[in-house]
Design an enzyme around this catalytic site. Structure first.
Site, PDB file in Angstrom:
ATOM      1  N   SER A 334      41.535  40.933  26.104  1.00  0.00           N
ATOM      2  CA  SER A 334      41.869  40.839  27.534  1.00  0.00           C
ATOM      3  C   SER A 334      42.529  42.095  28.089  1.00  0.00           C
ATOM      4  O   SER A 334      42.652  42.234  29.313  1.00  0.00           O
ATOM      5  CB  SER A 334      42.781  39.638  27.779  1.00  0.00           C
ATOM      6  OG  SER A 334      42.073  38.432  27.578  1.00  0.00           O
ATOM      7  N   ASP A 358      37.416  28.913  39.210  1.00  0.00           N
ATOM      8  CA  ASP A 358      37.372  29.013  37.744  1.00  0.00           C
ATOM      9  C   ASP A 358      37.507  27.620  37.133  1.00  0.00           C
ATOM     10  O   ASP A 358      38.600  27.040  37.112  1.00  0.00           O
ATOM     11  CB  ASP A 358      38.496  29.926  37.259  1.00  0.00           C
ATOM     12  CG  ASP A 358      38.604  29.982  35.746  1.00  0.00           C
ATOM     13  OD1 ASP A 358      37.750  29.400  35.062  1.00  0.00           O
ATOM     14  OD2 ASP A 358      39.566  30.612  35.247  1.00  0.00           O
TER      15      ASP A 358
END
Length: 612
Positions: A334, A358
């Protein structure tokens, strides 16, 4: 009756033979004159030099190796004096008696005694010294010096050993020295206009050369130049009188950018776990902290390890010789998300107001393959800044899907991925920035859109070293303009500039705000670090997935094997808003970037910033 014609022929033949004789002796005499002239006049200098060489001998003098310092002028590697007990065998009549008398004062090993007995006659014949014992203790020196009058032909002389003040702290950055091979010695001496000869050593270990790290990279600078002594010798080669000495030129000292204090903190924080820490000064590209763990004792290697000790290190499953900081490849996970976000902004794929819903997963339209996020149920409606703060995988899966892989690869290259970002690192690895051509050549298989989607969250084939991740962190901090890294700041540096007409200063500021939110925002993935410092840090943590699992229950089973647990990773820069230091930390199988790698990064930053 006399035949006048016959007499004339005989007379002519006689004169012809006489002429030949005269010519022969004339040529012979001329050759003799020429040789005499050549020997005494034209070639006199050559023969004089040869004559001198026949009665003189050059002996090389080893130079002292340069000292290595940290950025504050503290010594990292020095030349530690050791004291040897040395004999002058040509003036000793009974070596056994002499050794026996010395043994009454100083303990000698069987190995020392055998060496002297085997070499005594040859050394005595040539008037050479011979070492009886190396590395005398202070007590042994005192004992001998108090009785020195008894041993006129034995003396104590200083020799050096190369020694790091911190044997395991700089193993992978500074490196170590070792023996010099005959071929390498010949090349070094040839470079200095010399030939291999008998040498007066300043080091107990004889010839030395850098084997790894800065000792290797700057070997020529540290090494210095050999001097020489010229002696008169007799026909057997025995030294008589010293005619001339040309002193050795000691090696130059090396002033590095490394910081001992932060290096100690990083080493202690890693606590022998497999991993690495790299911290840099952003404005200069100076490497201030460089630790790979576990480490190994460079002093023991420099001064000789037993086979058993070496094999124990070489066969260690944690691979202490492996430089994880500069050669270890890890998926950036990430931590890549700020760079992916900037790609979307630069190419007008998204803006800062753009949002997605999301649900916790992304479905690849081509084959309905599901790519899951880390949060069950997802993050709901989310924009780029919050996607970085909360580390929404789905947002970046979606953004990567809309990206062209060739353009994305070019973009990531600007941030240091897939290339060497260090001027003087020892055998740096360039990581892997994959593209369709690489995959076809390496795996004989075509690129598909899912590969690009994986790259959007720093997984898949993409990999980087901790050194590259530190560069990436500093590049973000400097808003796209950065010097290549170096351990020594007076070397030539190349500036890498990332230029974009579509990225504004506001875009960079927003990236910084989002990375600050990773720690300071209540929803940030590294909120545990909030109270570990008294300044503002911009960061992005990550978890490098080694084994893909569908559920947390599956991962619980996987993590029972330590080697299959995720790696912990973080990049950071501080203090904000004017960051001075950038850092990357990787801890293998540490699982959580925020809670495991993060505290290490903060402690190292604390040590650096507290010095300001």
């Amino acid at each position: 009756m006399i035949d006048l014609n016959e007499r004339s022929k005989e007379k002519k033949n006689f004169f012809n033979r006489l002429t030949i004789v005269y010519l022969f002796f004339g040529v012979l005499f001329s050759f003799f004159i020429y040789q005499t002239f050549s020997l005494q006049v034209s070639s006199y200098t050559d023969y004089e030099i040869a004559s001198l060489e026949n009665k003189t001998r050059e002996i090389l003098i080893q130079p002292r190796r340069g000292i290595i310092y940290d950025r504050n002028g503290n010594i990292i590697v020095n030349n530690k004096p050791r004291y040897n007990l040395i004999l002058n065998p040509s003036k000793i009549e009974d070596i056994d008696k002499h050794i026996s008398e010395i043994e009454n004062i100083i303990d000698l090993s069987e190995k020392d005694i055998i060496f002297v007995r085997e070499n005594f006659k040859s050394k005595a014949k040539l008037n050479r010294e011979i070492v009886l014992k190396q590395n005398l203790s202070q007590e042994e020196i005192a004992k001998f010096e108090s009785r020195r009058y008894q041993f006129k032909n034995t003396f104590i002389e200083e020799r050096y050993s190369r020694e790091s003040i911190y044997s395991e702290l700089f193993s992978h950055s500074v490196g170590y020295v070792g023996d010099l091979s005959d071929d390498s010695l010949e090349l070094i001496l040839k470079d200095q206009g010399l030939n291999p000869k008998e040498t007066i050593f300043k080091y107990s270990n004889g010839y030395l050369t850098g084997k790894t790290g800065l000792e290797k990279i700057y070997d020529k600078k540290l090494r210095g130049y050999f001097g020489k002594k010229i002696y008169e010798v007799d026909a057997s080669g025995k030294l008589l009188n010293e005619i001339e000495e040309i002193p050795a030129i000691d090696g130059e000292d090396l002033y590095t950018s490394l910081d001992i204090k932060s290096q100690k903190v990083a080493y202690e924080q890693l606590d022998n776990r497999r991993g690495a820490v790299v911290a840099v000064e952003i404005d200069t590209g100076a490497i201030v902290t460089y630790v790979s763990s576990p480490s190994f004792p460079i002093n023991a290697i420099t001064n000789g390890l037993s086979s058993e000790e070496y094999n124990k290190l070489a066969n260690n499953n944690d691979k202490p010789f492996f430089d994880r900081a500069g050669q270890g490849r890890y998926s950036p996970a990430s931590t890549i998300k700020p760079a992916i976000g900037l790609y979307g902004i630069e190419n007008n794929i998204i803006d800062w107001k753009y949002t997605i819903d999301d649900p916790g997963f992304f479905v690849l339209p081509e084959d309905n393959r599901v790519y899951r996020g880390w949060k069950k149920g997802g993050h709901g409606k989310i924009n780029l800044m919050d996607a970085i703060i909360e580390s929404s995988n789905t947002f970046f899966f979606s953004l990567a899907y809309k990206s062209e892989i060739e353009d994305l690869v070019d973009h990531l290259s600007n941030f240091g991925f897939g290339r060497n970002v260090c001027i003087d690192c020892f055998i740096p690895d360039s990581g892997l920035l994959p593209d369709p051509q690489w995959k076809m050549n390496k795996l004989n298989f075509g690129w598909f859109k899912g590969d690009t989607v994986n790259m959007g969250v720093g997984q898949g084939y993409l990999s980087a070293t901790p050194m590259q991740l530190a560069y990436y962190s500093a590049f973000l901090a400097k808003k796209g303009s950065l010097d290549r890294f170096s351990f020594v700041q007076n070397v030539a540096s190349k500036k890498d500039s990332f230029v974009s007409n579509n990225l504004t200063d506001e875009d960079w500021e927003n990236i910084h705000k989002s990375m600050i939110g990773v720690i300071e925002n209540p929803k940030g993935t590294a909120g545990r670090l909030r109270n570990l410092k008294n300044y503002v840090v911009a960061a992005k943590s990550g978890t490098v997935e080694l084994v893909s699992t569908e559920t947390k229950e599956d991962y619980k089973i996987i993590r029972e094997v330590e080697g299959q647990r995720d790696h912990a990773i973080i990049i950071a820069f501080a203090p904000m808003p004017k960051p001075k230091y950038a850092i990357s930390v990787v801890i293998e199988n540490g699982e959580s970037g925020g809670s495991v790698a993060g505290p290490v990064a903060i402690e190292v930053l604390n040590s650096l910033i507290s010095n300001e």
